[in-house]
Design a protein around this motif. Structure first.
Motif, PDB file in Angstrom:
ATOM      1  N   LYS A   1      19.997  -8.581  39.955  1.00  0.00           N
ATOM      2  CA  LYS A   1      20.303  -9.770  39.136  1.00  0.00           C
ATOM      3  C   LYS A   1      19.090 -10.680  39.040  1.00  0.00           C
ATOM      4  CE  LYS A   1      21.092 -13.591  40.463  1.00  0.00           C
ATOM      5  NZ  LYS A   1      20.429 -14.938  40.442  1.00  0.00           N
ATOM      6  N   GLN A   2      18.382 -10.869  40.144  1.00  0.00           N
ATOM      7  CA  GLN A   2      17.201 -11.729  40.122  1.00  0.00           C
ATOM      8  C   GLN A   2      16.153 -11.197  39.147  1.00  0.00           C
ATOM      9  OE1 GLN A   2      16.153 -11.794  44.298  1.00  0.00           O
ATOM     10  NE2 GLN A   2      17.164 -13.760  44.593  1.00  0.00           N
ATOM     11  N   MET A   3      16.023  -9.891  39.087  1.00  0.00           N
ATOM     12  CA  MET A   3      15.060  -9.299  38.163  1.00  0.00           C
ATOM     13  C   MET A   3      15.535  -9.437  36.720  1.00  0.00           C
ATOM     14  SD  MET A   3      14.131  -5.900  40.358  1.00  0.00           S
ATOM     15  CE  MET A   3      12.683  -5.421  39.431  1.00  0.00           C
ATOM     16  N   LEU A   4      16.786  -9.071  36.482  1.00  0.00           N
ATOM     17  CA  LEU A   4      17.339  -9.035  35.129  1.00  0.00           C
ATOM     18  C   LEU A   4      17.532 -10.427  34.543  1.00  0.00           C
ATOM     19  CD1 LEU A   4      18.625  -7.273  32.865  1.00  0.00           C
ATOM     20  CD2 LEU A   4      20.797  -7.560  34.067  1.00  0.00           C
ATOM     21  N   VAL A   5      18.117 -11.322  35.297  1.00  0.00           N
ATOM     22  CA  VAL A   5      18.494 -12.645  34.779  1.00  0.00           C
ATOM     23  C   VAL A   5      17.404 -13.688  35.017  1.00  0.00           C
ATOM     24  CG1 VAL A   5      20.211 -14.502  34.970  1.00  0.00           C
ATOM     25  CG2 VAL A   5      20.935 -12.109  35.099  1.00  0.00           C
ATOM     26  N   ASP A   6      16.813 -13.660  36.205  1.00  0.00           N
ATOM     27  CA  ASP A   6      15.872 -14.711  36.587  1.00  0.00           C
ATOM     28  C   ASP A   6      14.407 -14.337  36.374  1.00  0.00           C
ATOM     29  OD1 ASP A   6      18.150 -16.097  37.462  1.00  0.00           O
ATOM     30  OD2 ASP A   6      17.967 -15.301  39.495  1.00  0.00           O
ATOM     31  N   GLY A   7      14.137 -13.082  36.009  1.00  0.00           N
ATOM     32  CA  GLY A   7      12.761 -12.662  35.751  1.00  0.00           C
ATOM     33  C   GLY A   7      11.899 -12.497  36.983  1.00  0.00           C
ATOM     34  N   LYS A   8      12.497 -12.320  38.142  1.00  0.00           N
ATOM     35  CA  LYS A   8      11.722 -12.127  39.374  1.00  0.00           C
ATOM     36  C   LYS A   8      11.012 -10.777  39.310  1.00  0.00           C
ATOM     37  CE  LYS A   8      13.606 -15.849  41.111  1.00  0.00           C
ATOM     38  NZ  LYS A   8      12.921 -17.100  41.080  1.00  0.00           N
ATOM     39  N   GLU A   9       9.746 -10.759  39.738  1.00  0.00           N
ATOM     40  CA  GLU A   9       8.949  -9.535  39.680  1.00  0.00           C
ATOM     41  C   GLU A   9       8.145  -9.266  40.946  1.00  0.00           C
ATOM     42  OE1 GLU A   9       7.665  -8.932  35.122  1.00  0.00           O
ATOM     43  OE2 GLU A   9       6.568 -10.497  36.191  1.00  0.00           O
ATOM     44  N   THR A  10       7.792 -10.295  41.675  1.00  0.00           N
ATOM     45  CA  THR A  10       6.950 -10.113  42.855  1.00  0.00           C
ATOM     46  C   THR A  10       7.717 -10.476  44.118  1.00  0.00           C
ATOM     47  OG1 THR A  10       6.083 -12.375  42.849  1.00  0.00           O
ATOM     48  CG2 THR A  10       4.882 -10.734  41.515  1.00  0.00           C
ATOM     49  N   PHE A  11       7.206 -10.003  45.237  1.00  0.00           N
ATOM     50  CA  PHE A  11       7.811 -10.308  46.526  1.00  0.00           C
ATOM     51  C   PHE A  11       7.944 -11.828  46.685  1.00  0.00           C
ATOM     52  CE2 PHE A  11       8.090 -10.547  51.137  1.00  0.00           C
ATOM     53  CZ  PHE A  11       8.887  -9.449  51.437  1.00  0.00           C
ATOM     54  N   LYS A  12       6.897 -12.540  46.322  1.00  0.00           N
ATOM     55  CA  LYS A  12       6.914 -14.003  46.421  1.00  0.00           C
ATOM     56  C   LYS A  12       8.007 -14.608  45.538  1.00  0.00           C
ATOM     57  CE  LYS A  12       4.029 -18.055  45.903  1.00  0.00           C
ATOM     58  NZ  LYS A  12       2.850 -18.643  45.317  1.00  0.00           N
ATOM     59  N   ASP A  13       8.177 -14.062  44.334  1.00  0.00           N
ATOM     60  CA  ASP A  13       9.244 -14.546  43.449  1.00  0.00           C
ATOM     61  C   ASP A  13      10.604 -14.452  44.132  1.00  0.00           C
ATOM     62  OD1 ASP A  13       7.463 -14.954  41.318  1.00  0.00           O
ATOM     63  OD2 ASP A  13       7.957 -13.041  40.347  1.00  0.00           O
ATOM     64  N   PHE A  14      10.875 -13.300  44.747  1.00  0.00           N
ATOM     65  CA  PHE A  14      12.166 -13.090  45.408  1.00  0.00           C
ATOM     66  C   PHE A  14      12.339 -14.042  46.587  1.00  0.00           C
ATOM     67  CE2 PHE A  14      11.387  -8.792  43.598  1.00  0.00           C
ATOM     68  CZ  PHE A  14      12.465  -8.747  42.734  1.00  0.00           C
ATOM     69  N   ILE A  15      11.296 -14.191  47.382  1.00  0.00           N
ATOM     70  CA  ILE A  15      11.363 -15.054  48.570  1.00  0.00           C
ATOM     71  C   ILE A  15      11.619 -16.510  48.187  1.00  0.00           C
ATOM     72  CG2 ILE A  15       9.980 -15.994  50.488  1.00  0.00           C
ATOM     73  CD1 ILE A  15      11.083 -13.147  50.925  1.00  0.00           C
ATOM     74  N   GLU A  16      11.063 -16.949  47.073  1.00  0.00           N
ATOM     75  CA  GLU A  16      11.206 -18.337  46.652  1.00  0.00           C
ATOM     76  C   GLU A  16      12.506 -18.611  45.889  1.00  0.00           C
ATOM     77  OE1 GLU A  16       7.591 -19.005  44.455  1.00  0.00           O
ATOM     78  OE2 GLU A  16       6.452 -19.374  46.302  1.00  0.00           O
ATOM     79  N   SER A  17      13.350 -17.618  45.710  1.00  0.00           N
ATOM     80  CA  SER A  17      14.584 -17.809  44.945  1.00  0.00           C
ATOM     81  C   SER A  17      15.629 -18.571  45.754  1.00  0.00           C
ATOM     82  CB  SER A  17      15.150 -16.455  44.502  1.00  0.00           C
ATOM     83  OG  SER A  17      15.600 -15.747  45.619  1.00  0.00           O
ATOM     84  N   ASP A  18      16.619 -19.085  45.059  1.00  0.00           N
ATOM     85  CA  ASP A  18      17.674 -19.868  45.686  1.00  0.00           C
ATOM     86  C   ASP A  18      18.491 -19.068  46.696  1.00  0.00           C
ATOM     87  OD1 ASP A  18      16.970 -22.091  44.209  1.00  0.00           O
ATOM     88  OD2 ASP A  18      18.499 -21.752  42.679  1.00  0.00           O
ATOM     89  N   GLU A  19      18.556 -17.747  46.507  1.00  0.00           N
ATOM     90  CA  GLU A  19      19.372 -16.927  47.394  1.00  0.00           C
ATOM     91  C   GLU A  19      18.803 -16.795  48.806  1.00  0.00           C
ATOM     92  OE1 GLU A  19      20.548 -15.672  43.259  1.00  0.00           O
ATOM     93  OE2 GLU A  19      18.652 -16.069  44.249  1.00  0.00           O
ATOM     94  N   ALA A  20      17.531 -17.078  48.997  1.00  0.00           N
ATOM     95  CA  ALA A  20      16.885 -17.153  50.312  1.00  0.00           C
ATOM     96  C   ALA A  20      17.049 -15.881  51.148  1.00  0.00           C
ATOM     97  CB  ALA A  20      17.383 -18.375  51.084  1.00  0.00           C
ATOM     98  N   ILE A  21      16.607 -14.765  50.631  1.00  0.00           N
ATOM     99  CA  ILE A  21      16.641 -13.512  51.374  1.00  0.00           C
ATOM    100  C   ILE A  21      15.490 -13.481  52.383  1.00  0.00           C
ATOM    101  CG2 ILE A  21      15.311 -12.306  49.594  1.00  0.00           C
ATOM    102  CD1 ILE A  21      16.948  -9.779  50.255  1.00  0.00           C
ATOM    103  N   ALA A  22      15.763 -12.995  53.569  1.00  0.00           N
ATOM    104  CA  ALA A  22      14.739 -12.879  54.607  1.00  0.00           C
ATOM    105  C   ALA A  22      13.710 -11.824  54.207  1.00  0.00           C
ATOM    106  CB  ALA A  22      15.381 -12.510  55.936  1.00  0.00           C
ATOM    107  N   THR A  23      12.465 -12.032  54.584  1.00  0.00           N
ATOM    108  CA  THR A  23      11.390 -11.132  54.164  1.00  0.00           C
ATOM    109  C   THR A  23      11.601  -9.703  54.652  1.00  0.00           C
ATOM    110  OG1 THR A  23      10.043 -11.792  56.067  1.00  0.00           O
ATOM    111  CG2 THR A  23       9.670 -12.967  53.997  1.00  0.00           C
TER     112      THR A  23
END
Length: 144
Positions: free
Chosen positions: A28-50
């Motif tokens: 969903k982060q990739m499709l809807v929010d345009g996340k592409e890099t590890f940093k993008d995912f880490i900085e998202s609201d969902e706060a997934i651990a590295t």
């Protein structure tokens, strides 16, 4: 990687892979929010651990749901993109969003509102098509 499935049921097998807390959130982060890099995912609201993110991205790549490549202008940064198999998860995400909109607003009044949700309510297929088209257009622009 050797996958462990509980049984031969297609539904259960899909849940074995996609049913954990993070797999569909990353898609969903990739499709809807345009996340592409590890940093993008880490900085998202969902706060997934590295450490969890690393494991899940690797599994998504092994399953050919995402691809990993290097940014053309920064060979140190990995970029993750959905494959056609990953984009096939769009209707599942749309159905989850539709269900959430219909059933969770009472307990989660801060759920998203606006034009996107209006389109979701009116025409799920059009909403899914718009997500896929938007993602594909973005990927054509940012292709290596």
């Amino acid at each position: 990687m050797d996958y462990k499935f509980r049984c031969d049921c297609p539904f259960t097998s899909a849940i074995d892979i996609l049913g954990d807390k993070w797999m569909l959130v990353i898609v969903k982060q990739m499709l809807v929010d345009g996340k592409e890099t590890f940093k993008d995912f880490i900085e998202s609201d969902e706060a997934i651990a590295t450490n969890i993110l690393s494991i899940k991205l690797k599994l998504l790549e092994e399953l050919e749901i995402v691809t990993k490549s290097k940014l053309p202008n920064n060979k140190k940064t990995n970029i993750y993109r959905l494959t056609p198999k990953g984009l096939e998860l769009t209707p599942i995400l749309v159905e989850l969003a539709f269900w959430s909109d219909n059933n969770l607003r009472e307990v989660h009044p801060d759920l998203a509102k606006g034009d996107g949700i209006d389109l979701l309510r009116q025409d799920k297929k059009a909403f899914a098509s718009a997500l896929i088209s938007s993602y594909q257009e973005k990927m054509d622009i940012t292709k290596d």
